[in-house]
Design a protein around this motif. Structure first.
Motif, mmCIF file in Angstrom:
data_model
loop_
_atom_site.group_PDB
_atom_site.id
_atom_site.type_symbol
_atom_site.label_atom_id
_atom_site.label_comp_id
_atom_site.label_asym_id
_atom_site.label_seq_id
_atom_site.Cartn_x
_atom_site.Cartn_y
_atom_site.Cartn_z
ATOM 1 N N LEU A 12 0.828 -1.206 0.000
ATOM 2 C CA LEU A 12 0.000 0.000 0.000
ATOM 3 C C LEU A 12 0.863 1.257 0.000
ATOM 4 O O LEU A 12 1.939 1.287 0.613
ATOM 5 C CB LEU A 12 -0.926 0.007 1.222
ATOM 6 N N LYS B 53 0.606 6.807 3.516
ATOM 7 C CA LYS B 53 -0.511 7.717 3.795
ATOM 8 C C LYS B 53 -0.008 9.050 4.328
ATOM 9 O O LYS B 53 1.107 9.157 4.837
ATOM 10 C CB LYS B 53 -1.471 7.076 4.818
ATOM 11 N N PRO C 58 -7.497 -1.125 5.646
ATOM 12 C CA PRO C 58 -6.621 -0.507 4.631
ATOM 13 C C PRO C 58 -6.763 -1.080 3.226
ATOM 14 O O PRO C 58 -6.798 -0.335 2.244
ATOM 15 C CB PRO C 58 -5.219 -0.755 5.199
ATOM 16 N N GLU D 158 -8.213 0.973 -0.030
ATOM 17 C CA GLU D 158 -7.441 1.202 -1.258
ATOM 18 C C GLU D 158 -8.193 0.684 -2.486
ATOM 19 O O GLU D 158 -8.134 1.293 -3.563
ATOM 20 C CB GLU D 158 -6.070 0.535 -1.157
ATOM 21 N N LYS E 279 -10.788 3.256 -3.261
ATOM 22 C CA LYS E 279 -10.123 4.408 -3.880
ATOM 23 C C LYS E 279 -9.847 4.142 -5.359
ATOM 24 O O LYS E 279 -9.990 5.039 -6.197
ATOM 25 C CB LYS E 279 -8.819 4.737 -3.152
ATOM 26 N N GLN E 280 -9.454 2.914 -5.681
ATOM 27 C CA GLN E 280 -9.183 2.595 -7.084
ATOM 28 C C GLN E 280 -10.459 2.663 -7.917
ATOM 29 O O GLN E 280 -10.450 3.155 -9.048
ATOM 30 C CB GLN E 280 -8.544 1.211 -7.188
ATOM 31 N N ARG F 93 -10.398 9.904 2.293
ATOM 32 C CA ARG F 93 -9.615 9.010 1.435
ATOM 33 C C ARG F 93 -10.200 8.969 0.026
ATOM 34 O O ARG F 93 -9.459 8.933 -0.968
ATOM 35 C CB ARG F 93 -9.569 7.590 2.012
#
Length: 214
Positions: free
Chosen positions: A14, A17, A38, A42, A45-46, A69
Motif C-alpha cells: 500500500l 498515507k 486498509p 485502497e 479508492k481505485q 480518502r
C-alpha cells in the motif's frame, strides 16, 4: 479470509498515507471507531479513480476517514456524508477542517433514514457508499438508489462480515446474528433488477453494484 503472511504482504504494497490519515487511523484504533480496513479502502479508492465521480454520497461518516480518502482519489468530487452520532459528527468536521476540505465534503448530522429530503437536494450521486448500521443496508440501498443515475455505482462495505456470513444460521452470538443479516442483504442485492453486482473478498468484503437499464 486470507492467511496472515499474504495479508502482511498486501499491506506492505500500500502507498504511504498522509500524516493526517495516519493520525486518524491511530485515533480510530484507540477509541474503537470502525473505519475501513486498509486493503478495502485502497480498493474503493481505485474504483473512485476509475469512475472519477462528480458527486459521492456516503452513509456512515464516522470520523470522516473514508470520505477524505475517497477525496484523495477524486480531488474534484463533492462528497455528501451522513452521520447520526453527535461526537463522531463533530470529530469528522474537525478532521475535514484539518484537511482543508470544508468546500469538498459536506457532513450532514442525522439519521440517513430521516434526512432524505436534504440529501436529495444535493444529488444526484455518481457513487453511493454504504458503511453504516449493517441491519439497515437494504433500507439504505432502497432509499437512495433512486439518486444514482444509470452507470452509477453503489458500494457496500463489510459484506463478508469477518466470515460470519458463511457460518451456520441460527446460532446465537451477536456477531453471527449480524452475519445472518448481511447474508440476507447479499442474497437480496445479487437479485436486484437493474443492477450488476460483484462481491470482492478484499478487507471485510466489498460489494460493487453498477446501475444498468432495468
Amino acid at each position: 479470509m486470507r492467511d496472515d503472511s499474504l495479508e502482511s504482504y498486501l499491506q506492505g504494497t500500500l502507498p504511504v498515507k498522509s500524516h493526517l490519515m495516519s493520525q486518524m487511523e491511530a485515533y480510530a484504533k484507540e477509541h474503537q471507531v470502525p473505519i475501513m480496513e486498509p486493503l478495502s479502502m485502497e480498493f474503493v479508492k481505485q474504483l473512485i479513480r476509475i469512475k472519477q465521480p462528480e458527486n459521492i454520497l456516503e452513509i456512515g461518516t464516522a470520523i470522516g476517514y473514508s470520505a477524505l480518502r475517497m477525496l484523495e482519489a477524486a480531488p474534484s468530487a463533492h462528497i455528501v456524508t451522513i452521520e447520526r452520532d453527535k461526537n463522531r459528527y463533530q470529530d469528522a468536521r474537525s478532521n475535514i477542517h484539518k484537511a482543508q476540505a470544508e468546500n469538498d465534503v459536506d457532513v450532514i448530522f442525522g439519521d440517513a433514514l430521516e434526512v432524505t429530503d436534504l440529501v436529495e437536494e444535493k444529488g444526484p450521486y455518481d457513487v453511493l457508499f454504504i458503511d453504516a448500521a449493517k441491519g439497515q443496508y437494504q433500507n439504505f440501498f432502497t432509499l437512495y438508489e433512486k439518486l444514482v443515475p444509470k452507470g452509477g455505482m453503489i458500494i457496500s462495505d463489510n459484506v463478508l462480515f469477518k466470515g460470519y456470513v458463511a457460518t451456520t444460521p441460527g446460532e446465537n452470538s451477536r456477531m453471527k446474528k449480524i452475519g445472518e443479516k448481511i447474508r440476507v442483504y447479499n442474497d437480496w442485492l445479487m437479485k436486484q433488477p437493474g443492477f450488476s453486482t460483484t462481491i470482492v473478498p478484499v478487507g471485510d468484503g466489498v460489494a460493487v453494484s453498477v446501475k444498468e437499464d432495468e
